[in-house]
Enzyme design. Structure first.
Site, PDB file in Angstrom:
ATOM      1  N   GLY A   9      -8.861  -9.121  13.031  1.00 52.31           N
ATOM      2  CA  GLY A   9     -10.146 -10.208  13.399  1.00 52.31           C
ATOM      3  C   GLY A   9     -11.846  -9.473  12.657  1.00 52.31           C
ATOM      4  O   GLY A   9     -12.658 -10.460  12.543  1.00 52.31           O
ATOM      5  N   THR A 126       1.449  -8.219   1.847  1.00 47.30           N
ATOM      6  CA  THR A 126       0.574  -8.286   0.676  1.00 47.30           C
ATOM      7  C   THR A 126       1.452  -8.319  -0.420  1.00 47.30           C
ATOM      8  O   THR A 126       2.755  -7.340  -0.186  1.00 47.30           O
ATOM      9  CB  THR A 126      -0.298  -6.722   0.525  1.00 47.30           C
ATOM     10  OG1 THR A 126      -0.626  -5.978  -0.838  1.00 47.30           O
ATOM     11  CG2 THR A 126       0.683  -5.246   0.805  1.00 47.30           C
ATOM     12  N   ASP A 127       1.082  -8.207  -1.667  1.00 44.90           N
ATOM     13  CA  ASP A 127       1.249  -8.073  -2.567  1.00 44.90           C
ATOM     14  C   ASP A 127       2.029  -6.687  -3.311  1.00 44.90           C
ATOM     15  O   ASP A 127       3.170  -6.087  -4.414  1.00 44.90           O
ATOM     16  CB  ASP A 127       1.216  -8.609  -3.994  1.00 44.90           C
ATOM     17  CG  ASP A 127      -0.278  -8.451  -5.258  1.00 44.90           C
ATOM     18  OD1 ASP A 127      -0.576  -7.427  -3.756  1.00 44.90           O
ATOM     19  OD2 ASP A 127      -0.411  -8.464  -5.774  1.00 44.90           O
ATOM     20  N   GLU A 128       1.441  -5.648  -2.920  1.00 49.37           N
ATOM     21  CA  GLU A 128       1.703  -3.766  -3.183  1.00 49.37           C
ATOM     22  C   GLU A 128       3.365  -3.779  -2.320  1.00 49.37           C
ATOM     23  O   GLU A 128       3.550  -2.464  -3.634  1.00 49.37           O
ATOM     24  CB  GLU A 128       0.458  -3.257  -2.629  1.00 49.37           C
ATOM     25  CG  GLU A 128      -0.932  -3.125  -2.993  1.00 49.37           C
ATOM     26  CD  GLU A 128      -1.841  -2.785  -3.107  1.00 49.37           C
ATOM     27  OE1 GLU A 128      -1.806  -1.539  -2.896  1.00 49.37           O
ATOM     28  OE2 GLU A 128      -3.582  -3.615  -2.974  1.00 49.37           O
ATOM     29  N   TYR A 151       0.764   3.620   2.233  1.00 47.32           N
ATOM     30  CA  TYR A 151       0.335   2.456   2.197  1.00 47.32           C
ATOM     31  C   TYR A 151       0.719   1.465   1.957  1.00 47.32           C
ATOM     32  O   TYR A 151       1.628   0.499   3.181  1.00 47.32           O
ATOM     33  CB  TYR A 151      -1.383   2.210   1.437  1.00 47.32           C
ATOM     34  CG  TYR A 151      -1.750   0.440   1.769  1.00 47.32           C
ATOM     35  CD1 TYR A 151      -2.327  -0.228   2.420  1.00 47.32           C
ATOM     36  CD2 TYR A 151      -1.951  -0.268   0.662  1.00 47.32           C
ATOM     37  CE1 TYR A 151      -2.514  -1.501   2.637  1.00 47.32           C
ATOM     38  CE2 TYR A 151      -2.332  -1.723   0.884  1.00 47.32           C
ATOM     39  CZ  TYR A 151      -2.372  -2.471   2.188  1.00 47.32           C
ATOM     40  OH  TYR A 151      -2.800  -4.435   1.989  1.00 47.32           O
ATOM     41  N   LYS A 155       3.360  -1.201   4.767  1.00 49.68           N
ATOM     42  CA  LYS A 155       3.026  -2.383   4.831  1.00 49.68           C
ATOM     43  C   LYS A 155       4.332  -2.889   4.816  1.00 49.68           C
ATOM     44  O   LYS A 155       4.836  -3.714   4.993  1.00 49.68           O
ATOM     45  CB  LYS A 155       2.163  -2.984   3.676  1.00 49.68           C
ATOM     46  CG  LYS A 155       0.794  -2.856   3.868  1.00 49.68           C
ATOM     47  CD  LYS A 155       0.120  -3.423   5.338  1.00 49.68           C
ATOM     48  CE  LYS A 155       0.870  -4.933   5.497  1.00 49.68           C
ATOM     49  NZ  LYS A 155      -0.752  -5.545   6.630  1.00 49.68           N
TER      50      LYS A 155
END
Ligand code: NAD
Ligand code: TYD
Length: 337
Positions: A9, A126-128, A151, A155
């Site tokens: 955060g 993530t869209d990745e 990365y 993810k």
């Protein structure tokens, strides 16, 4: 009160989430655990520090003992997992910490949340994870996972691990997969803040390859509105894509920033391409729009101006960053300039 553990955060999206949510809700008790890596910055959370329903703990999501202490002490019933190593270029320079935090750290967090029987665990993905698109088509929630960078593969691992905990243990998991964010407090290693700051400093703007890679941009406030909707109303075991249907070529973004800041295009420097550079991302967010009634509130044209203005008005914030660890990263990453 909902006792919510928010991880990571003090980073870009997580701090925007906390600042946003503490203004909107007084029935949330936010417990923020952040390791304060180079990307974590408590300055982003100045407003939150004044609230009694906000608590900060410096720590690693991979620290099982600390997590157990936090879950017990704060009676945690909800988790939103933002914490991650988040930059593709850094994952190419060295991948180990990406797997340590994004995979093993998430595993420790999931196991602890399972032990304490949380009522919802939102994994910020993530869209990745979907890999790269050709000239046509968009990622939907059923597009096969096919990550290309250290990365995105880390993810994808945490995303699939979370889903496996739903299938195996019936844990209340929900996943969001969002496109590229921009907005205030974004660390200047990412395209938009890096280009703004270099332009303001009259330094070269390093564009990878031919500059024609496409990303689908969303304002961080819209992402966080979507996250909270999924947190409140998202169906357990489901994945929700988040995107604002705003595809742009990198060079278009760079030119827009230059013209907004009244700088000359001669500052652009094309440099060697990123290895394994994904060509195009585009998100189909029909599901969250139809099932949860979400739509982006900001147009790119207005939000990019707000973002540029924020960096103009908050020089101290980024000057402190670029005079620290960033210098070493920057010279290693851009040694071709
Ligand atoms: P960020 O790098 O700005 O922030 C990450 C935060 O996590 C930092 O505060 C850091 O100190 C903290 N952190 C790192 N390792 C930790 C650990 N082991 N334990 C506890 N805290 C740790 O990243 P961001 O851009 O805010 O991204 C947040 C999340 O959203 C990430 O999971 C990222 O993959 C995802 N995401 C980002 C984007 C984007 O465009 N930035 C898009 C889609 C999804
Ligand atoms: P980035 O912000 O790193 O996000 P991601 O790679 O996760 O999508 O990069 C966005 C796009 O901008 C990507 O195609 C790489 C490109 N880029 C540059 O051309 N130059 C730069 O200095 C950076 C950081 C990115």
């Amino acid at each position: 009160m909902k006792n919510i553990l928010v991880t990571g955060g003090a980073g870009f999206i997580g701090s925007n989430y906390i600042n946003y949510i503490l203004n909107e809700r007084d029935d949330y008790n936010i417990i923020n655990i952040d390791k304060l890596t180079y990307a974590g910055n408590l300055e982003n959370l100045k407003i939150s520090e004044l609230k009694s329903n906000y608590h900060f703990i410096k720590g690693d999501i991979g620290n099982a003992e600390l997590l157990r202490y936090i879950f017990e002490k704060f009676k945690i019933k909800y988790v939103i997992n933002f914490a991650a190593e988040s930059h593709v270029d850094r994952s190419i320079l060295g991948s180990e910490i990406f797997f340590k935090t994004n995979v093993m750290g998430t595993n420790v967090l999931l196991e602890t949340a399972r032990f304490f029987e949380v009522e919802k665990f939102l994994q910020i993905s993530t869209d990745e994870v979907y890999g790269s698109l050709g000239e046509k088509g968009k990622f939907s929630e059923t597009t096969p996972i096919s990550p290309n960078s250290p990365y995105s593969s880390s993810k994808a691992s945490s995303d699939l691990m979370a889903l496996s905990f739903f299938h195996t243990y019936e844990m209340p998991i929900v996943i969001t997969r969002c496109s590229n964010n921009y907005g205030q407090f974004q660390f200047p290693e990412k395209l938009i803040p890096l280009m703004i700051i270099n332009a303001l400093n009259n330094q070269k703007l390093p564009v990878y390859g031919d500059g024609l890679n496409v990303r689908d941009w969303i304002y961080v406030v819209d992402h966080n509105r979507a996250i909270n909707l999924v947190f409140e109303e998202g169906k357990i075991g489901e994945v929700y894509n988040i995107g604002a249907s705003n595809e742009m070529k990198n060079i278009e973004i760079v030119n827009l920033i230059l013209s907004q800041l009244k700088r000359d295009e001669s500052l652009i420097q094309y440099i060697k391409d990123r290895p394994g550079h994904d060509r195009r991302y585009a998100i189909d967010s029909t599901k969250i729009q139809t099932e949860l009634n979400w739509t982006p509130a900001f147009t790119f044209e207005e939000a990019i101006v707000k973002t540029i203005d924020w960096y103009l008005e908050n020089k101290q914030w980024w000057q402190r960053i670029i005079s620290g660890e960033y210098k070493k990263y920057y010279s290693e990453q851009y040694n071709l300039i």
